[in-house]
Design a protein around this motif. Sequence first.
Motif: not given
Length: 147
Positions: A54-59
Amino acid sequence: MASKSAAAKSQTHLPTEKELLAMPESDYMNDIQLAFFRNRLKELEQEILTNAGTTTENLRETQFVPDPADRATIEEEHALELRTRDRERKLLKKVQQSITRIDSGDYGWCEETGEPIGIPRLLARPTATLSLEAQERREMRQKLYGD
């Protein structure tokens, strides 16, 4: 034949925390308890991996924001999220080591003393490798000697 179905049923049913705590000390780290903690650790592992994705997608989805204040807020949120993921990365390693300890038969036993860590402590911190007493001694040494 009935014994096979009963055995299969007992393997699929994981006890609740209350049932785990109610087990006698003589049952410590039996197959049911190990299955409970393996399941808990696997769920934690999956949650950490999902959060990382999720963090990867958000960034990746970060858009350009012309307002400097908004940009600073977004950067601060990203920095906080990255710090959180870094802590989770360290926790993931401990979770995976705990699963390995279950496989090797060492899970639930203090690395220093060989004594049981205890169900209540493992429920609170499933990655614990030291009994409460050993952990307190280690923290006291660190406080006194800065080790």
